[in-house]
Design a protein around this motif. Structure first.
Motif, PDB file in Angstrom:
ATOM      1  N   SER A  21       0.547  -1.174   0.165  1.00  0.00           N
ATOM      2  CA  SER A  21      -0.207  -0.105   0.029  1.00  0.00           C
ATOM      3  C   SER A  21       0.865   1.125  -0.010  1.00  0.00           C
ATOM      4  CB  SER A  21      -0.877  -0.288   1.402  1.00  0.00           C
ATOM      5  OG  SER A  21      -1.903  -1.156   1.333  1.00  0.00           O
ATOM      6  N   SER A  30      -6.609  12.463  -6.511  1.00  0.00           N
ATOM      7  CA  SER A  30      -7.115  11.936  -7.960  1.00  0.00           C
ATOM      8  C   SER A  30      -6.892  12.438  -9.071  1.00  0.00           C
ATOM      9  CB  SER A  30      -8.696  12.195  -7.626  1.00  0.00           C
ATOM     10  OG  SER A  30      -9.068  13.339  -7.704  1.00  0.00           O
ATOM     11  N   SER A  73      -4.358  -1.061  -7.778  1.00  0.00           N
ATOM     12  CA  SER A  73      -5.725  -0.553  -7.629  1.00  0.00           C
ATOM     13  C   SER A  73      -5.388   0.962  -6.782  1.00  0.00           C
ATOM     14  CB  SER A  73      -6.845  -1.421  -6.772  1.00  0.00           C
ATOM     15  OG  SER A  73      -6.238  -1.742  -5.741  1.00  0.00           O
ATOM     16  N   ARG A  74      -6.474   1.878  -6.956  1.00  0.00           N
ATOM     17  CA  ARG A  74      -6.494   3.005  -6.234  1.00  0.00           C
ATOM     18  C   ARG A  74      -7.840   3.120  -5.429  1.00  0.00           C
ATOM     19  NH1 ARG A  74      -4.637   7.676  -9.903  1.00  0.00           N
ATOM     20  NH2 ARG A  74      -5.077   9.067  -8.033  1.00  0.00           N
ATOM     21  N   ASP A  75      -7.844   4.065  -4.290  1.00  0.00           N
ATOM     22  CA  ASP A  75      -8.793   4.343  -3.592  1.00  0.00           C
ATOM     23  C   ASP A  75      -8.869   5.869  -3.555  1.00  0.00           C
ATOM     24  OD1 ASP A  75     -10.912   4.789  -1.947  1.00  0.00           O
ATOM     25  OD2 ASP A  75     -10.787   3.043  -0.607  1.00  0.00           O
ATOM     26  N   ASN A  76      -9.488   6.723  -4.306  1.00  0.00           N
ATOM     27  CA  ASN A  76      -9.327   8.000  -4.093  1.00  0.00           C
ATOM     28  C   ASN A  76      -9.925   8.667  -2.849  1.00  0.00           C
ATOM     29  OD1 ASN A  76      -7.925   8.178  -6.555  1.00  0.00           O
ATOM     30  ND2 ASN A  76      -9.711   8.536  -7.848  1.00  0.00           N
ATOM     31  N   THR A  77     -10.769   7.929  -2.439  1.00  0.00           N
ATOM     32  CA  THR A  77     -11.458   8.371  -0.938  1.00  0.00           C
ATOM     33  C   THR A  77     -10.305   8.196   0.162  1.00  0.00           C
ATOM     34  OG1 THR A  77     -12.544   6.120  -0.242  1.00  0.00           O
ATOM     35  CG2 THR A  77     -13.656   7.701  -1.904  1.00  0.00           C
ATOM     36  N   LYS A  78      -9.295   7.512  -0.216  1.00  0.00           N
ATOM     37  CA  LYS A  78      -8.367   6.966   1.003  1.00  0.00           C
ATOM     38  C   LYS A  78      -6.989   7.590   0.672  1.00  0.00           C
ATOM     39  CE  LYS A  78     -10.666   3.076   2.705  1.00  0.00           C
ATOM     40  NZ  LYS A  78     -10.983   1.605   3.338  1.00  0.00           N
ATOM     41  N   THR A  80      -5.050   6.305  -1.576  1.00  0.00           N
ATOM     42  CA  THR A  80      -4.041   5.207  -1.451  1.00  0.00           C
ATOM     43  C   THR A  80      -4.123   4.496  -2.701  1.00  0.00           C
ATOM     44  OG1 THR A  80      -4.722   4.751   0.929  1.00  0.00           O
ATOM     45  CG2 THR A  80      -4.039   2.896  -0.440  1.00  0.00           C
ATOM     46  N   ASN A  82      -2.754   0.566  -4.224  1.00  0.00           N
ATOM     47  CA  ASN A  82      -2.299  -0.650  -3.692  1.00  0.00           C
ATOM     48  C   ASN A  82      -1.525  -1.590  -4.848  1.00  0.00           C
ATOM     49  OD1 ASN A  82      -3.453  -0.347  -0.870  1.00  0.00           O
ATOM     50  ND2 ASN A  82      -5.182  -0.463  -1.957  1.00  0.00           N
TER      51      ASN A  82
END
Length: 128
Positions: A21, A30, A73-78, A80, A82
């Motif tokens: 991560s 983002s 993968s990405r999590d724009n809310t966090k 982050t 991975n």
């Protein structure tokens, strides 16, 4: 620029899986292309995978030799990104770096010089 911190590295056996991560601090996560590179001892830093930002349609890119085993993968809310690594091999042993760029163009995606921000890296060691 954003500040990047990687985590999740470790010592595993061949065939195991590992999830790295990278957490970014700063603005407009983002809008950044987020990438993973790796560097084995005595070798140059090489491209692993990238997740484009919004302007790039959040598309995913991989080194051809790793596609199918690694998933980014990405999590724009966090803030982050991975890297899921499956069926690891001894040749995957390296320091893995997270990188970010807000302005990179597609043709430069796999070039270390295209990225302005880098994390300090996390060690992944795969025993045969």
């Amino acid at each position: 620029q954003v500040q990047l911190v990687e985590s999740g590295g470790g010592l595993v056996q061949a065939g195991d899986s590992l999830r790295l991560s990278c957490v970014a601090s700063g603005r407009a996560f983002s809008d950044h292309t987020m990438a993973w590179f790796r560097q084995a001892p005595g070798k140059e830093r090489e491209f692993v995978a990238a997740a484009r930002g919004r302007s790039g349609g959040n598309r995913l890119y991989y080194d051809d030799s790793l596609k199918g085993r690694f998933v980014v993968s990405r999590d724009n809310t966090k803030n982050t990104v991975n890297l899921q690594m499956n069926n690891l091999e001894a040749g995957d042993t390296a320091v893995y770096y997270c990188a970010a760029s807000q302005t990179i163009i597609l043709s430069n995606l796999r070039n270390v010089r295209g990225y302005a921000s880098w994390g300090r890296g996390t060690q992944v060691t795969v025993s045969a």
